[in-house]
Design a protein around this motif. Structure first.
Motif, short mmCIF file in Angstrom:
data_model
loop_
_atom_site.label_atom_id
_atom_site.label_comp_id
_atom_site.label_asym_id
_atom_site.label_seq_id
_atom_site.Cartn_x
_atom_site.Cartn_y
_atom_site.Cartn_z
N SER A 1 -3.65 3.30 -1.02
CA SER A 1 -2.62 3.99 -1.07
C SER A 1 -2.25 3.94 0.22
CB SER A 1 -2.68 5.37 -1.51
OG SER A 1 -1.57 6.04 -1.29
N GLU A 2 -1.24 4.12 -0.48
CA GLU A 2 -0.88 3.62 0.23
C GLU A 2 -0.26 3.75 0.13
OE1 GLU A 2 -1.27 3.93 -0.59
OE2 GLU A 2 -1.63 4.49 -1.29
N GLY B 1 0.68 -1.87 0.00
CA GLY B 1 0.00 0.00 0.00
C GLY B 1 0.68 1.86 0.00
N LEU C 1 2.26 -0.34 6.02
CA LEU C 1 1.34 0.39 6.87
C LEU C 1 1.66 0.17 8.35
CD1 LEU C 1 -1.05 2.25 6.99
CD2 LEU C 1 -2.57 0.29 6.69
N THR C 2 2.02 -1.06 8.71
CA THR C 2 2.37 -1.36 10.10
C THR C 2 3.73 -0.77 10.46
OG1 THR C 2 1.13 -3.43 9.95
CG2 THR C 2 2.73 -3.24 11.74
N TYR C 3 4.68 -0.89 9.56
CA TYR C 3 6.03 -0.39 9.82
C TYR C 3 6.03 1.12 10.02
CZ TYR C 3 10.85 1.00 8.80
OH TYR C 3 12.10 1.56 8.84
#
Length: 422
Positions: free
Chosen positions: A42-43, A4, A113-115
């Motif tokens: 989006s990312e 994303g 997204l998590t990072y």
């Protein structure tokens, strides 16, 4: 397939899945936080070229780097093309396996997204960010190019039937594959956009998923990741081989691959991110010889599957589900660490720049090829190679146009930052 940000610490992936610090470091941080994943869509892995590979004098010391990752840019670009060729060409090899790169995008989307949230410079902003604002920041990185591609897709279809036009509202809302009785080939106007519909479901579920993935102990995380690896193959068998079509619900089928990427991001951040310095600290002594050999073997296995096995073979089918997809986690992890030769190569400025085109290539593939089918001459229909090369060139040129005329200006207007590291 395939497949994303503002100054806060919001993250967005696509892309097609869903990315240094210098005099424009704030812009780059914004991009990392809002870039999709494309296909975004989006990312993202050594960082800026100035960091450079470790020298003999420093290889035994901890390598301190900014958190902004760049080595995912060219893999996104490459994966977008393989997916395009799978959709429209079915070249002999390796594009017959192009659909496997969609899973790479989903794993990468979950990772990025998590990072970005785990390494945010101001974590409190993530905690204070409302649910609707989180979704809004994700969507504003997707919609400009997506709506542009939808308009082109509608224009390419003369006098579309009402059944197709009735499908548009669900496409605009990105819920068009939230049903299990739908074949992807039935999606009008821009069928590759099904990827975004799954990402939207992932964004809606992200906050509780993030809470679970970041709070469970390490063994519990390993169990979740193992289940995510097994689940898509089970859904595929349950829906198409056993007739339980409920498991063909695409978010149910693919969101676990995003969760798998979330687990990889947590492991990477715990091993290499220093929250006190807000930097990555890559200790080569923590990157074992076994891991380095594993990366080399992973590339060898992936290419062996692509070039030796038939897509319809039972052996190939099982190897894809239960061997190739887990290898995407190792590939992404090794690119993020940035010590192997391929990861270093991926940080070359020319390769990093190609990330700018990954999203337009993916999301504009349908309207460009639909226009080509309308206006192609008879000679091209009789010459598939000429047609395929012409369509590829047209999509490449159009993706550059779309990036500079649509994507980059709208991202600047929305304060999202630049997509590629220049």
């Amino acid at each position: 397939m395939d497949q994303g940000s503002s100054s806060n610490s919001n993250g967005n992936t696509i892309e097609m899945g869903l990315m240094g610090e210098n005099n424009s470091g704030q812009q780059l941080l914004q991009q990392q936080q809002e870039d999709v994943e494309a296909p975004d869509v989006s990312e993202e892995a050594p960082l800026k070229a100035a960091d450079g590979p470790p020298t003999a004098a420093t290889s035994s010391a901890v390598l301190t780097r900014p958190t902004y990752l760049t080595a995912f840019g060219f893999p996104r670009f490459f994966a977008s093309w393989i997916i395009v060729w799978y959709h429209f060409y079915q070249f002999q090899r390796p594009s017959h396996w192009g659909y496997t790169w969609v899973y790479f995008f989903y794993v990468l989307s979950g990772f990025v997204l998590t990072y970005t949230r785990l390494t945010a410079k101001d974590p409190q902003k993530n905690d204070q960010e409302g649910y609707l604002m989180f979704i809004f920041h994700r969507m504003k990185g997707i919609y400009p190019m997506y709506v542009f591609s939808l308009l082109l897709g509608v224009w390419n279809v003369p006098a579309p039937p009402w059944s197709d036009l009735a499908f548009l509202p669900s496409m605009v809302l990105l819920v068009h594959v939230w049903r299990w009785d739908l074949g992807l080939e039935d999606i009008p106007f821009n069928s590759p956009s099904w990827f975004l519909s799954v990402l939207f479901a992932f964004y809606l579920l992200f906050k509780p998923l993030y809470a679970g993935v970041t709070r469970v102990n390490r063994w519990g995380l390993y169990a979740i990741m193992a289940a995510c690896i097994v689940w898509p193959g089970f859904c595929d068998r349950a829906s198409w081989r056993w007739g339980y079509m409920f498991f063909n619900l695409y978010p149910l089928h693919f969101v676990p691959m995003c969760v798998l990427g979330m687990g990889v991001a947590r492991i990477f951040a715990e091993n290499f991110y220093n929250p006190d310095t807000k930097k990555l600290e890559i200790d080569p002594t923590k990157v074992s010889f076994v891991f380095k050999i594993g990366v080399i073997l992973s590339y060898a296995i992936a290419f062996s599957i692509y070039f030796t096995l038939e897509i319809t073979s039972e052996l190939g089918y099982n190897l894809v589900w239960y061997v190739l997809y887990p290898l995407w986690t190792l590939l992404i992890y090794s690119l993020a660490i940035g010590l192997d030769p391929l990861a270093r190569l991926m940080t070359h400025p020319a390769l990093v720049w190609t990330e700018n085109l990954a999203w337009p290539i993916y999301i504009c593939q349908y309207p460009v090829f639909a226009a080509g089918q309308r206006f192609v001459g008879p000679w091209m229909l009789e010459n598939p190679l000429a047609r395929n090369l012409t369509f590829t060139a047209a999509l490449a040129v159009f993706s550059v146009f779309a990036h500079y005329v649509v994507d980059e200006p709208t991202r600047a207007f929305l304060n999202l930052g630049k997509r590629g590291h220049k």
